[in-house]
Scaffold this active site. Structure first.
Site, PDB file in Angstrom:
ATOM      1  N   LYS A  10       0.850  -1.190   0.000  1.00  0.00           N
ATOM      2  CA  LYS A  10       0.000   0.000   0.000  1.00  0.00           C
ATOM      3  C   LYS A  10       0.885   1.240   0.000  1.00  0.00           C
ATOM      4  O   LYS A  10       1.889   1.296   0.724  1.00  0.00           O
ATOM      5  CB  LYS A  10      -0.884  -0.027   1.243  1.00  0.00           C
ATOM      6  CG  LYS A  10      -1.947   1.058   1.306  1.00  0.00           C
ATOM      7  CD  LYS A  10      -2.807   0.827   2.553  1.00  0.00           C
ATOM      8  CE  LYS A  10      -3.911   1.838   2.684  1.00  0.00           C
ATOM      9  NZ  LYS A  10      -4.750   1.566   3.894  1.00  0.00           N
ATOM     10  N   SER A  42      -9.511   1.673   3.015  1.00  0.00           N
ATOM     11  CA  SER A  42      -8.687   2.457   2.111  1.00  0.00           C
ATOM     12  C   SER A  42      -7.687   1.630   1.295  1.00  0.00           C
ATOM     13  O   SER A  42      -7.075   2.147   0.350  1.00  0.00           O
ATOM     14  CB  SER A  42      -7.899   3.508   2.914  1.00  0.00           C
ATOM     15  OG  SER A  42      -7.052   2.887   3.870  1.00  0.00           O
ATOM     16  N   SER A  90      -9.860  -0.678   6.962  1.00  0.00           N
ATOM     17  CA  SER A  90      -9.185  -0.423   5.688  1.00  0.00           C
ATOM     18  C   SER A  90      -8.569  -1.651   5.039  1.00  0.00           C
ATOM     19  O   SER A  90      -8.197  -1.611   3.863  1.00  0.00           O
ATOM     20  CB  SER A  90      -8.108   0.654   5.875  1.00  0.00           C
ATOM     21  OG  SER A  90      -8.691   1.918   6.059  1.00  0.00           O
TER      22      SER A  90
END
Length: 226
Positions: A75, A150, A174
């Site tokens: 990420k 996210s 997330s």
């Protein structure tokens, strides 16, 4: 698509080559990422360097463990030295850390292969991954739908076979939400079980990082990748 456990075992027993597996993943990224927008940055030179090293070590009998030679992504709020870490924000669009996050150090010790950095909801502050200065992430099952957030790029990449696992972060869902929306396995580790040093935090008191997303053993394939 094979699970990360199956891939790790095939690499250990030399039934798969880390270099060929990495080449396969990079080809999948080149084919699938333009429509999914799951990756912000792809790192082929680094990936092949790590894959060649893993292959040499495994062939010599120096297997490091179940992640040795496994291609995965990070990420893009996890610091990677010399590689942009943007948090999907215009503010950090050209930010290049000089140090790596602790989780990246551990992955390197384990012999994992880093394919690149995944798109996300800007600063991890949302559940759709539509808000990103690099454009929204598409769901690999239904591109008109959201991938969740996210860690949306991480979940979409794994679901579409653009890597065999991903490292995300989770403060309020997330990892878990995008895993559910993209049909992959998501794990939020216990708080502080894995160091968050070098991770751009949404909340320093509750963010967790660590192994987060991998293919589901149910073996479904997204409609656009059959």
């Amino acid at each position: 698509m094979r699970t990360i456990v199956e891939v790790g075992e095939a690499l250990r027993t030399k039934k798969l080559s880390p270099v060929e597996l990495t080449r396969h993943c990079l080809a999948r990224i080149a084919q699938g990422n333009p429509s999914l927008n799951a990756f912000i940055t792809v790192t082929p030179e680094l990936a092949f360097e790590q894959a060649r090293q893993a292959e040499e070590e495994i062939l010599r009998g120096g297997w490091r463990g179940p992640l040795h030679g496994v291609p995965l992504g990070l990420k893009d709020l996890i610091d990677t030295a010399g590689i942009a870490t943007t948090a999907a924000s215009e503010l950090y669009k050209h930010r290049i850390p000089i140090q790596r996050a602790e989780v990246v150090r551990k992955l390197e010790q384990a012999g994992a292969v880093v394919l690149g950095k995944h798109n996300l909801h800007e600063f991890a502050y949302g559940g759709s991954s539509m808000i990103s200065c690099f454009g929204e992430v598409r769901n690999p099952w239904k591109p008109a739908h959201i991938s969740g957030g996210s860690s949306g790029g991480s979940a979409a990449a794994v679901a579409a076979g653009l890597g065999y696992a991903a490292i995300g972060t989770d403060t309020a869902g997330s990892i878990r939400e995008p895993a559910a929306l993209c049909g992959v396995v998501g794990l939020k580790p216990t708080y502080a079980r894995v160091s968050a040093r070098g991770v751009i935090p949404l909340s320093e008191s509750s963010i967790t990082s660590g192994r987060s997303l991998e293919p589901s053993p149910m073996r479904h394939t997204p409609a656009g990748n059959r």
